[in-house]
Design a protein around this motif. Structure first.
Motif, mmCIF file in Angstrom:
data_model
loop_
_atom_site.group_PDB
_atom_site.id
_atom_site.type_symbol
_atom_site.label_atom_id
_atom_site.label_comp_id
_atom_site.label_asym_id
_atom_site.label_seq_id
_atom_site.Cartn_x
_atom_site.Cartn_y
_atom_site.Cartn_z
ATOM 1 N N SER A 224 0.850 -1.190 0.000
ATOM 2 C CA SER A 224 0.000 0.000 0.000
ATOM 3 C C SER A 224 0.883 1.236 0.000
ATOM 4 N N VAL A 225 0.743 2.067 -1.036
ATOM 5 C CA VAL A 225 1.607 3.231 -1.203
ATOM 6 C C VAL A 225 1.012 4.482 -0.564
ATOM 7 N N GLY A 226 -0.308 4.633 -0.644
ATOM 8 C CA GLY A 226 -0.927 5.876 -0.210
ATOM 9 C C GLY A 226 -1.757 5.803 1.049
ATOM 10 N N GLU A 227 -1.853 4.629 1.669
ATOM 11 C CA GLU A 227 -2.625 4.484 2.902
ATOM 12 C C GLU A 227 -1.891 3.560 3.863
ATOM 13 N N ASP A 228 -2.073 3.819 5.153
ATOM 14 C CA ASP A 228 -1.398 3.069 6.208
ATOM 15 C C ASP A 228 -2.441 2.358 7.072
ATOM 16 N N PRO A 229 -2.365 1.027 7.185
ATOM 17 C CA PRO A 229 -3.340 0.295 8.001
ATOM 18 C C PRO A 229 -3.055 0.324 9.502
ATOM 19 N N SER A 230 -1.995 1.025 9.930
ATOM 20 C CA SER A 230 -1.668 1.067 11.359
ATOM 21 C C SER A 230 -2.863 1.568 12.169
ATOM 22 N N PRO A 231 -3.126 0.969 13.322
ATOM 23 C CA PRO A 231 -4.288 1.406 14.110
ATOM 24 C C PRO A 231 -4.154 2.817 14.656
ATOM 25 N N GLU A 232 -2.929 3.237 14.961
ATOM 26 C CA GLU A 232 -2.705 4.564 15.533
ATOM 27 C C GLU A 232 -2.178 5.528 14.477
ATOM 28 N N ARG A 233 -2.487 6.778 14.644
ATOM 29 C CA ARG A 233 -1.993 7.813 13.740
ATOM 30 C C ARG A 233 -0.490 7.993 13.927
ATOM 31 N N CYS A 234 0.240 8.054 12.809
ATOM 32 C CA CYS A 234 1.696 8.178 12.851
ATOM 33 C C CYS A 234 2.113 9.553 12.317
ATOM 34 N N VAL A 235 3.415 9.807 12.329
ATOM 35 C CA VAL A 235 3.905 11.116 11.918
ATOM 36 C C VAL A 235 3.594 11.405 10.457
ATOM 37 N N TRP A 236 3.429 10.350 9.646
ATOM 38 C CA TRP A 236 3.150 10.542 8.224
ATOM 39 C C TRP A 236 1.652 10.539 7.915
ATOM 40 N N SER A 237 0.823 10.322 8.918
ATOM 41 C CA SER A 237 -0.620 10.221 8.687
ATOM 42 C C SER A 237 -1.255 11.588 8.488
ATOM 43 N N ARG A 238 -2.239 11.625 7.611
ATOM 44 C CA ARG A 238 -3.081 12.815 7.520
ATOM 45 C C ARG A 238 -4.130 12.725 8.626
ATOM 46 N N ARG A 239 -4.963 13.731 8.704
ATOM 47 C CA ARG A 239 -5.990 13.747 9.754
ATOM 48 C C ARG A 239 -7.227 12.942 9.379
ATOM 49 N N THR A 240 -7.307 12.533 8.126
ATOM 50 C CA THR A 240 -8.484 11.809 7.649
ATOM 51 C C THR A 240 -8.154 10.348 7.370
ATOM 52 N N ARG A 241 -9.193 9.525 7.441
ATOM 53 C CA ARG A 241 -9.033 8.097 7.206
ATOM 54 C C ARG A 241 -9.939 7.660 6.073
ATOM 55 N N ASN A 242 -9.608 6.531 5.496
ATOM 56 C CA ASN A 242 -10.475 5.886 4.521
ATOM 57 C C ASN A 242 -11.558 5.150 5.303
ATOM 58 N N ALA A 243 -12.779 5.659 5.248
ATOM 59 C CA ALA A 243 -13.860 5.105 6.068
ATOM 60 C C ALA A 243 -14.199 3.677 5.686
ATOM 61 N N GLU A 244 -13.981 3.303 4.430
ATOM 62 C CA GLU A 244 -14.325 1.944 3.995
ATOM 63 C C GLU A 244 -13.430 0.885 4.635
ATOM 64 N N TRP A 245 -12.163 1.220 4.846
ATOM 65 C CA TRP A 245 -11.199 0.225 5.325
ATOM 66 C C TRP A 245 -10.578 0.585 6.668
ATOM 67 N N GLY A 246 -10.792 1.801 7.155
ATOM 68 C CA GLY A 246 -10.204 2.204 8.429
ATOM 69 C C GLY A 246 -8.728 2.505 8.358
ATOM 70 N N THR A 247 -8.199 2.715 7.158
ATOM 71 C CA THR A 247 -6.779 3.025 6.989
ATOM 72 C C THR A 247 -6.563 4.533 7.020
ATOM 73 N N TRP A 248 -5.352 4.943 7.366
ATOM 74 C CA TRP A 248 -4.995 6.356 7.390
ATOM 75 C C TRP A 248 -4.482 6.782 6.020
ATOM 76 N N TYR A 249 -5.013 7.885 5.488
ATOM 77 C CA TYR A 249 -4.366 8.506 4.340
ATOM 78 C C TYR A 249 -3.030 9.076 4.825
ATOM 79 N N VAL A 250 -2.022 8.959 3.983
ATOM 80 C CA VAL A 250 -0.693 9.388 4.409
ATOM 81 C C VAL A 250 -0.208 10.570 3.581
#
Length: 251
Positions: A73-99
């Protein structure tokens, strides 16, 4: 020591019997489940979740004549917690963080993962490349990442999942494009695409072929009618499609 006292050394039993030369009969599969190696060996190319298989499993499949791609996955992070590279929004369908795709720590993480996977996989399935639709500033860093992956691994097979907003530049760095939801989709309930949606994926097919790239399709179905619609259209257009469920855990 005389010849009569020499005893042959015991050899360790192979993990699996050596494969006989063969040509896989089916074209392409995307499978995010576990096991099913005997089924997977019947495909020419498969995309898998790296954590679900050992390096020995992957090398065994490759010995069967299968091109085996690792999901990345190049543009989304499945990590449960927000990381330094995470945006403030998530993909609601999969629960992944946009990065923030260009973040140095995120790109380092991607390159390290690719280096590890390509120690035994044949190539990569590059997913979540559509971030430039939501975040136009990501277009340049997305292309830079794929370009650098190609430079780091010139022999690897790189298959982009969609990423239409990155064309035609993307075509310089990948071997093929996967058109997910080519004829059928799980969004809004499992269904065949509407006419304007079918026209769009047909146009994307045409554009990809003008760049002389490999093209595959991925469709979703719950009923025989949906599955048949996907297979008939793909066959009529000369595209290999894999039809699965949303989780891609059946084969």
């Amino acid at each position: 020591m005389t010849a009569s006292t020499i005893r042959p050394q015991a050899q360790p039993a192979p993990r699996r019997p050596a494969p006989a030369p063969r040509v896989p009969s089916r074209s392409f599969a995307v499978y995010y489940g576990q096991a099913s190696l005997e089924k997977l060996r019947s495909y020419r190319m498969v995309a898998l979740q790296p954590a679900h298989y050992s390096p020995e499993d992957i090398l065994w499949l490759r010995a069967q004549g299968v091109t085996v791609l690792a999901y990345l996955s190049v543009g989304e992070d499945p990590s449960p917690e927000r990381c330094v590279w995470s945006r403030r929004t998530r993909n609601a369908e999969w629960g992944t963080w946009y990065v923030k795709v260009g973040h140095a720590a995120w790109t380092a993480r991607l390159y390290a993962a690719a280096d590890e996977y390509l120690g035994h996989f044949s190539g990569l399935l590059l997913d979540t490349l559509d971030g430039a639709t939501l975040f136009p500033s990501d277009r340049s860093p997305l292309l830079r990442i794929v370009r650098n992956l190609r430079r780091r691994h010139p022999q690897a097979y790189l298959l982009a999942n969609r990423g239409f907003d990155l064309l035609p530049e993307l075509g310089q760095f990948v071997d093929g494009v996967l058109i997910e939801s080519f004829t059928t989709s799980w969004l809004d309930g499992y269904r065949k695409l509407r006419q304007h949606e079918l026209a769009f994926t047909g146009e994307m097919l045409r554009r990809i072929r003008t760049q002389q790239l490999d093209v595959f399709a991925l469709d979703y179905a719950l009923t025989d009618q949906q599955r048949r619609a996907a297979l008939v259209r793909a066959r009529s257009l000369g595209v290999s499609t894999f039809v699965g469920v949303r989780e891609l855990n059946t084969i």
